[in-house]
Scaffold this motif. Structure first.
Motif, PDB file in Angstrom:
ATOM      1  N   ASP A 161     -31.381   3.033  56.811  1.00 49.44           N
ATOM      2  CA  ASP A 161     -30.153   1.698  55.748  1.00 49.44           C
ATOM      3  C   ASP A 161     -29.317   3.482  54.845  1.00 49.44           C
ATOM      4  N   ALA A 162     -28.074   2.857  55.058  1.00 45.98           N
ATOM      5  CA  ALA A 162     -27.717   3.839  54.021  1.00 45.98           C
ATOM      6  C   ALA A 162     -25.925   3.193  53.221  1.00 45.98           C
ATOM      7  N   GLN A 163     -25.870   3.262  51.527  1.00 46.79           N
ATOM      8  CA  GLN A 163     -24.261   2.421  51.771  1.00 46.79           C
ATOM      9  C   GLN A 163     -24.149   4.185  51.156  1.00 46.79           C
ATOM     10  N   VAL A 164     -23.146   4.610  51.542  1.00 42.98           N
ATOM     11  CA  VAL A 164     -22.051   5.925  51.896  1.00 42.98           C
ATOM     12  C   VAL A 164     -20.482   4.937  51.588  1.00 42.98           C
ATOM     13  N   GLU A 165     -19.611   5.779  51.192  1.00 45.06           N
ATOM     14  CA  GLU A 165     -18.316   5.300  50.666  1.00 45.06           C
ATOM     15  C   GLU A 165     -17.819   5.729  51.608  1.00 45.06           C
TER      16      GLU A 165
END
Length: 161
Positions: free
Chosen positions: A106-110
């Protein structure tokens, strides 16, 4: 009459003269020290350890691609200081994608970009998306495409079964 006072006897300790700092060699066998990667060479990896530059072998557990990234980023490496020093790891200084104990990422990246030389596949038990060269294959029991305004299929030729 007063009882005789007993003196505590300490074992005698031989004192050695202090060694000048320039000559002092601390025992570092097995200690881990920080170094900076300077270059990849045919004999190993050139690192700066304190004020010295050394060419060291890479421990078999360390991925050479990780060392190349450390070289690009100017990252620090871990050196096991022993009779034959060896690079045993890289100090991580930025976030990385992690796989948790349940196997989830799970990752939140630009922005997320993946480049593969030959191909890439995203699979589940009943569907897949495969990119190979200039071909893209999408397979599933049901394929749904949604668009809020317009869905376009642009091609020189369209072949429907």
């Amino acid at each position: 009459m007063k009882p005789a006072r007993q003196r505590s006897r300490r074992p005698s300790v031989k004192r050695t003269p202090p060694v000048p700092a320039a000559q002092a060699q601390p025992v570092l066998d097995g200690a881990v020290r920080l170094a900076t990667v300077l270059a990849e060479e045919p004999q190993g990896w050139r690192v700066r350890l304190g004020t010295r530059e050394l060419v060291l072998a890479l421990d078999v557990s360390v991925d050479p691609a990780l060392m190349r990234e450390a070289l690009e980023d100017g990252a620090r490496v871990l050196v096991e200081a022993s009779a034959t020093p060896v690079v045993v790891g890289v100090v991580q200084t930025s976030r990385a994608l992690r796989v948790d104990r349940q196997g989830r990422v799970d990752a939140q990246v630009e922005r997320f970009e993946l480049q593969a030389r030959q191909g890439a596949t995203v699979k589940t038990s009943g569907a897949f998306l495969q990119v190979k060269g200039s071909d893209v294959e999408l397979y599933g029991t049901r394929i749904l495409t949604r668009a809020r305004e317009v869905a376009k299929i642009l091609a020189r030729m369209i072949n429907l079964n």
